[in-house]
Design an enzyme around this catalytic site. Structure first.
Site, short mmCIF file in Angstrom:
data_model
loop_
_atom_site.label_atom_id
_atom_site.label_comp_id
_atom_site.label_asym_id
_atom_site.label_seq_id
_atom_site.Cartn_x
_atom_site.Cartn_y
_atom_site.Cartn_z
N LYS A 10 0.86 -1.18 0.00
CA LYS A 10 0.00 0.00 0.00
C LYS A 10 0.90 1.23 0.00
O LYS A 10 1.78 1.37 0.84
CB LYS A 10 -0.90 -0.01 1.23
CG LYS A 10 -1.99 1.04 1.23
CD LYS A 10 -2.91 0.85 2.44
CE LYS A 10 -4.10 1.80 2.39
NZ LYS A 10 -3.69 3.20 2.41
N ARG A 20 -4.07 8.59 -5.43
CA ARG A 20 -4.60 7.68 -6.46
C ARG A 20 -4.96 8.48 -7.70
O ARG A 20 -5.51 9.59 -7.64
CB ARG A 20 -5.85 7.00 -5.90
CG ARG A 20 -6.44 5.92 -6.78
CD ARG A 20 -5.74 4.60 -6.62
NE ARG A 20 -6.42 3.56 -7.37
CZ ARG A 20 -7.41 2.81 -6.90
NH1 ARG A 20 -7.83 2.99 -5.65
NH2 ARG A 20 -7.94 1.88 -7.65
N ARG A 59 -16.39 -0.08 -4.02
CA ARG A 59 -15.52 -0.61 -2.97
C ARG A 59 -15.84 -2.09 -2.86
O ARG A 59 -16.88 -2.48 -2.32
CB ARG A 59 -15.77 0.12 -1.66
CG ARG A 59 -14.75 -0.21 -0.58
CD ARG A 59 -14.97 0.63 0.66
NE ARG A 59 -14.72 2.05 0.46
CZ ARG A 59 -13.51 2.60 0.45
NH1 ARG A 59 -12.43 1.84 0.61
NH2 ARG A 59 -13.37 3.89 0.26
N ARG A 112 -8.86 10.67 -7.95
CA ARG A 112 -9.90 9.76 -7.50
C ARG A 112 -11.27 10.42 -7.46
O ARG A 112 -12.29 9.77 -7.71
CB ARG A 112 -9.52 9.23 -6.11
CG ARG A 112 -10.57 8.37 -5.45
CD ARG A 112 -10.06 7.85 -4.12
NE ARG A 112 -11.16 7.52 -3.23
CZ ARG A 112 -11.01 7.04 -2.01
NH1 ARG A 112 -9.80 6.85 -1.53
NH2 ARG A 112 -12.05 6.78 -1.25
#
Length: 645
Positions: free
Chosen positions: A19, A24, A179, A40
């Site tokens: 990670k 992003r 998600r 994002r």
């Protein structure tokens, strides 16, 4: 596609990635070869990362998913470092060199006309490897492993100081905007003890406590704010905490460094007698906890045993609106110190004003010469900042400062910097703006010492712009600013004519003020104000005076905001009287040939036929100050109430 927080999954069929602590983004190449970066939340951030755009080595249609990162000296992504780039829409070459970024591509969604959204993770990773992205400048394809179990990869991430891992089902398809349970993120947390200094009320079922304010002690026994924690409580724990905290209520904030305004609203302060334990994911550069979770009380620990250690002790602690420490008397640089500066070669460590400061590129030309004089080098600028400190610091101390930097010299593009650089020495005073929006600059430098001025010169910070308000009450200006902003066809004689009208108007009103030439083409007038009025008050007052002056010479004045609509005329700018809007400090250099400086004047000097706006330079300003002094200095801190108009 977003990952779901969870625990490392068991069994086969999973791939593990690290990670990354970055931003992003989707990188797309359209059919015409144009490159686009999308954040994002759907914002186009292409212009902010020209160095990434230049690294794309294909013109075929393509969509990559990945993370924009900036690496620290150990090669780890550092979100604090990346913040220096995140809000700059057109980063100059110097900033790109100072904070280089990379794109870590971990997925591919389209190659040419082929959509990979319905293909498995394994197939997408194979397509990503075949693209050769890892060979592009500033691009990398971070590792993905199916050979090492997630718990072991989490240990590796911990050993290397990374954020955690993301575990992805190898058969999963890409689900844009969702998600999904097929991607699981496991963040690493560190445990530490904290002292409770206050709490905020909760709402609804959280009526007992909303969050706890946390701190730790420094070596001198002062409690410093480390952040809030508002998750990890059971209802029973909330009720028990409330019962323990109620008898400890106090009237005063126990934190020596203060608390950001957004966290201080409605706080119930308490005597710092209770110790708790929290988990947190990362630590910001100014020693604040990120993503903290409550674990419980530690009744076995004494509060004064909870100290700033390790990374907390090394981090420069931010001040949150508390009164600034009494500034040191400006250090006068000695002849021996100046001789040591001259003895340095291209780079070296200069011991000056009680600090050791690493200097670089001392012989680099920062300003071209003027009127037959030699060019001005960084060494010359460093020397000037050190020598002018006793005159310049009184206008900077106790104030956040914005700066314009020209690392490649003033003939190249410079850039404005408000955020204090992440590599600033820990002795440089910094202040966190409690009212800053999440996307705005948070931490500012406060220039309160000769050493800090020297350090800024080494950064090629040419222009220094102090706020017109002081800590701690940055919403109360101490100066009202009048800016005579010349247009393209405005002569300096016209500027002086308007400045003399202001002189007459202020004299008629009985208002003390002082003018200064800007070092470029204009004149500014600074009016001291007793703290109390708001920026709206000072702005309205300056607007009324300026409109009265403007009516005397309407042929010279335009009130248009846009320069291309002013017909070449000057503007009497009262709009600088806003929080975090600034004018150049007295004695600060300006980015022009010969290194001119902004110089304070007496009112009588407006009648000097030899006066020019860029008359004084870093080579001559100190001679002027030694013979004439600083006419504006008596106004510093002067109590003055602006008369009603």
């Amino acid at each position: 596609m977003l990952a779901t927080p969870g625990r490392p999954p068991a069994g086969q069929g999973w791939a593990v990635e690290f990670k990354w602590d970055g931003v992003r983004a989707l990188l797309g190449v359209d059919s015409a070869g144009g490159v686009h970066l999308t954040s994002r939340n759907g914002n186009d951030v292409t212009l902010g990362y020209p160095d990434l755009v230049a690294g794309v080595a294909t013109d075929r249609p393509l969509v990559l998913d990945g993370e924009i990162v900036a690496l620290d000296e150990a090669g780890r992504p550092d979100f604090g470092l990346l913040q220096n780039r995140m809000h700059v829409r057109h980063p100059p070459a110097a900033l790109q060199a100072e904070v280089p970024v990379q794109f870590y591509a971990f997925d591919v969604l389209r190659v040419g006309e082929r959509s990979l959204l319905r293909e498995t993770y394994d197939d997408r990773r194979a397509a990503l490897d075949d693209l050769g992205v890892a060979g592009w400048p500033r691009f990398a394809v971070p590792p993905s492993t199916t050979e090492v179990a997630p718990p072991q990869m989490l240990d590796v991430a911990r050993e290397h100081g990374l954020e955690g891992i993301v575990v992805k089902r190898r058969t999963s398809r890409y689900e844009p905007g969702r998600r999904a349970a097929s991607w699981i993120k496991i963040a690493l947390f560190t445990t530490r003890e904290v002292v409770l200094g206050g709490w905020t009320p909760g709402e609804g079922s959280r009526g007992a406590i909303g969050s706890l304010l946390l701190g730790a002690y420094d070596g001198e026994g002062r409690l410093h704010y480390l952040g809030n924690v508002g998750t990890g409580f059971t209802q029973a724990a909330l009720r028990a905490l409330r019962e323990l905290l109620e008898p400890l209520r106090a009237d005063d904030d126990p934190f020596a460094s203060g608390v950001p305004r957004e966290h201080a609203r409605g706080v119930r302060w308490v005597e710092p007698r209770l110790v708790g334990e929290v988990e947190y994911r990362t630590l910001t550069h100014d020693a604040r906890l990120r993503h903290s979770v409550w674990r419980g009380l530690r009744p076995d620990r004494d509060p004064h045993e909870v100290v700033l250690d390790g990374a907390f002790a090394r981090a420069p602690l931010a001040s949150y609106g508390v009164p600034a420490a009494a500034p040191e008397a400006p250090r006068i640089v000695t002849p021996d110190e100046l001789a040591a500066l001259d003895a340095l070669r291209r780079k070296g460590v200069w011991e000056v004003a009680g600090r050791e400061i690493a200097l670089t590129n001392l012989d680099k030309v920062i300003f071209p010469g003027r009127d037959g004089a030699p060019p001005v080098t960084k060494r010359d600028l460093v020397r000037y900042h050190a020598r002018v400190a006793p005159h310049l610091l009184p206008y900077l101390q106790g104030r956040p400062v914005n700066m314009q930097r020209f690392p490649d010299g003033v003939t190249k593009q410079g850039f404005w910097q408000k955020e204090i650089p992440v590599h600033a020495p820990d002795w440089v005073t910094r202040w966190r703006y409690p009212d800053a929006d999440p996307g705005d600059v948070q931490d500012y430098v406060v220039v309160d010492s000769t050493a800090t001025l020297v350090w800024l010169a080494n950064l090629a910070a040419i222009e220094l712009h102090p706020w017109t308000s002081k800590l701690p009450d940055v919403h109360s200006p101490t100066w009202a600013l009048i800016d005579i902003d010349p247009g393209p066809t405005t002569s300096f004689d016209d500027v002086l004519a308007v400045a003399r009208l202001y002189r007459a108007a202020l004299d008629h009103l009985g208002v003390a003020a002082a003018p200064k030439v800007t070092g470029k083409r204009g004149v500014q007038i600074w009016v001291p104000v007793t703290p109390g009025p708001t920026f709206a008050d000072t702005r309205g007052w300056v607007e009324k005076v300026s409109k009265a002056v403007g009516r005397m010479v309407p042929e010279l004045i335009s009130w248009e905001w846009h320069t291309d609509r002013r017909g070449g005329r000057m503007r009497l700018d009262y709009t600088q009287n806003v929080i975090n809007k600034t004018l150049v400090a007295p004695f600060s250099a300006r980015p022009a040939a010969g290194a001119p400086v902004s110089m304070t004047l007496t009112w009588d000097e407006l009648d000097d036929p030899d006066l020019r706006p860029d008359r004084w330079t870093v080579a001559t300003a100190l001679d002027r100050l030694e013979t004439v002094g600083d006419p504006m200095l008596p106004l510093l801190g002067r109590a003055q109430t602006l008369p009603n108009l």
